[in-house]
Design a protein around this motif. Structure first.
Motif, PDB file in Angstrom:
ATOM      1  N   GLU A 200      18.907  40.561   3.317  1.00 25.72           N
ATOM      2  CA  GLU A 200      18.591  38.970   3.552  1.00 25.72           C
ATOM      3  C   GLU A 200      18.810  38.284   2.361  1.00 25.72           C
ATOM      4  OE1 GLU A 200      14.742  40.478   5.922  1.00 25.72           O
ATOM      5  OE2 GLU A 200      15.080  38.391   6.440  1.00 25.72           O
ATOM      6  N   ASN A 201      18.393  38.741   1.163  1.00 25.69           N
ATOM      7  CA  ASN A 201      18.452  38.189  -0.077  1.00 25.69           C
ATOM      8  C   ASN A 201      20.049  37.826  -0.577  1.00 25.69           C
ATOM      9  OD1 ASN A 201      16.989  36.985  -2.141  1.00 25.69           O
ATOM     10  ND2 ASN A 201      18.123  38.265  -3.587  1.00 25.69           N
ATOM     11  N   CYS A 239      13.439  36.697   7.515  1.00 23.16           N
ATOM     12  CA  CYS A 239      12.205  36.424   6.765  1.00 23.16           C
ATOM     13  C   CYS A 239      12.092  34.828   6.814  1.00 23.16           C
ATOM     14  CB  CYS A 239      11.797  37.108   5.544  1.00 23.16           C
ATOM     15  SG  CYS A 239      13.086  36.391   4.358  1.00 23.16           S
ATOM     16  N   LEU A 240      10.736  34.461   6.375  1.00 22.30           N
ATOM     17  CA  LEU A 240      10.429  33.004   6.665  1.00 22.30           C
ATOM     18  C   LEU A 240      11.345  32.252   5.707  1.00 22.30           C
ATOM     19  CD1 LEU A 240       8.666  30.816   7.525  1.00 22.30           C
ATOM     20  CD2 LEU A 240       7.055  31.314   5.595  1.00 22.30           C
ATOM     21  N   ARG A 241      11.568  32.667   4.638  1.00 19.50           N
ATOM     22  CA  ARG A 241      12.309  32.091   3.366  1.00 19.50           C
ATOM     23  C   ARG A 241      13.673  31.759   3.904  1.00 19.50           C
ATOM     24  NH1 ARG A 241      11.537  31.810  -2.237  1.00 19.50           N
ATOM     25  NH2 ARG A 241       9.558  32.080  -2.795  1.00 19.50           N
ATOM     26  N   ARG A 243      14.616  31.640   7.120  1.00 17.39           N
ATOM     27  CA  ARG A 243      14.695  30.650   8.260  1.00 17.39           C
ATOM     28  C   ARG A 243      14.411  29.491   7.697  1.00 17.39           C
ATOM     29  NH1 ARG A 243      10.988  34.352  10.392  1.00 17.39           N
ATOM     30  NH2 ARG A 243       9.249  32.774  10.154  1.00 17.39           N
ATOM     31  N   GLU A 269      10.303  38.579  -0.567  1.00 15.80           N
ATOM     32  CA  GLU A 269       9.348  38.632   0.598  1.00 15.80           C
ATOM     33  C   GLU A 269       9.566  39.723   1.314  1.00 15.80           C
ATOM     34  OE1 GLU A 269       8.573  35.908   4.494  1.00 15.80           O
ATOM     35  OE2 GLU A 269       8.665  34.782   2.801  1.00 15.80           O
ATOM     36  N   ARG A 270      10.564  40.214   1.631  1.00 14.94           N
ATOM     37  CA  ARG A 270      10.873  41.491   2.246  1.00 14.94           C
ATOM     38  C   ARG A 270      12.048  42.019   2.068  1.00 14.94           C
ATOM     39  NH1 ARG A 270      10.947  40.147   8.288  1.00 14.94           N
ATOM     40  NH2 ARG A 270      13.179  39.770   8.164  1.00 14.94           N
ATOM     41  N   THR A 271      12.010  43.417   1.806  1.00 13.69           N
ATOM     42  CA  THR A 271      13.359  44.042   1.494  1.00 13.69           C
ATOM     43  C   THR A 271      13.303  45.135   2.691  1.00 13.69           C
ATOM     44  OG1 THR A 271      12.846  43.828  -0.728  1.00 13.69           O
ATOM     45  CG2 THR A 271      14.365  45.625  -0.076  1.00 13.69           C
TER      46      THR A 271
END
Length: 281
Positions: A200-201, A239-241, A243, A269-271
């Motif tokens: 996601e990053n 993840c929220l960031r 979105r 936030e999430r990996t």
């Protein structure tokens, strides 16, 4: 003599390779180089080479492999003799240790630059972060030990190195996005986000680079592609960031064109953990 493991294994002196030719000997040398200047027990060596099925002659076979590695090193101009090779590849108490100078192993240089880059991050010096991390990443010549089929110990280390390399890339991109280098990053981020579709990053960084390059539609397409893959593969939403970044791109939030994008750009936030695959062949 210079040793390299961030790519195909190499033992080079004055532009000439002095690697042993046999795969098992290269495999053993790779294990020792990933633990340079540290003793590696004969038990670990045996597990790495033969996993759960060592031959009855495992110990004398190891000794033979070590002798052949030393003979290969002894041919180089900087080692010259088998006696000097024994000082380069040292036999300990049920262990072996390869001795390397600080700048003679690419992995050591990579780790030094990694630490320097982290200092630059703490100091908020994005130019130094970019310069240092780019220097570290330039040491890579492909996947670590790409021509060695790893056993259990090497496999763990190689996967860890791959994660460290990818994390460094992401941190380098973050610094360079803050420096306004989004145009220069588009190709690199596009290729990496395609290679790591669950990351996601990377996708968020690519979305921001696209948006800042006046390619809003493509930035939105990158988000929808990520959301579809996450749903199909894992049954989750971004993840929220990510979105929030998507919503900001939809509305043309002016903060996206500045450094003041805290909360809208990707963090940790999430990996999503996925296996690191090795190239076949």
């Amino acid at each position: 003599m210079e040793f390299r493991v961030l790519g195909p294994i190499s033992a080079m002196d004055d532009g000439i390779e002095y690697l042993p030719t046999a795969p098992k000997q290269r495999h053993l040398l790779a294990l020792l180089l990933l633990h340079a200047n540290l003793p590696v027990s004969t038990e670990i060596c045996s597990q790495e080479l033969w996993e759960n099925d060592p031959p009855p002659s495992a110990l004398p076979t190891l000794q033979t492999y070590i002798l052949q590695i030393r003979r290969s090193l002894a041919r180089s101009p900087s080692v010259r003799s088998l006696k000097s090779a024994r000082q380069k590849l040292v036999t300990g108490s049920r262990s072996y240790r390869i001795v390397t100078e600080p700048e003679a192993l690419d992995l050591t240089r990579f780790n030094r630059l990694l630490q320097e880059g982290r200092v630059a991050q703490r100091n908020g010096d994005d130019r130094a972060v970019s310069r240092t991390f780019r220097a570290a990443l330039s040491l890579w010549r492909g996947e670590a030990l790409a021509d060695v089929t790893p056993g259990p110990h090497l496999r763990e280390r190689v996967n860890s190195l791959a994660e460290t390399r990818l994390g460094m890339m992401e941190q380098c991109f973050e610094a360079e996005l803050r420096l306004g280098l989004h145009h220069h990053l588009l190709s690199e981020l596009g290729a990496l986000s395609a290679r790591h579709p669950l990351n996601e990053n990377l996708t968020a960084q690519y979305m921001l680079a696209l948006y800042r390059s006046s390619r809003q539609v493509e930035a939105l397409e990158a988000f929808h592609r990520l959301r579809r893959i996450l749903d199909e593969e894992l049954g989750i939403e971004p993840c929220l960031r990510v979105r929030l970044l998507h919503e900001a791109i939809l509305t043309g939030d002016p903060r996206l064109d500045t450094d003041l994008v805290e909360g809208l750009t990707p963090g940790r936030e999430r990996t999503v953990a996925v296996p690191v695959s090795r190239p076949s062949g």
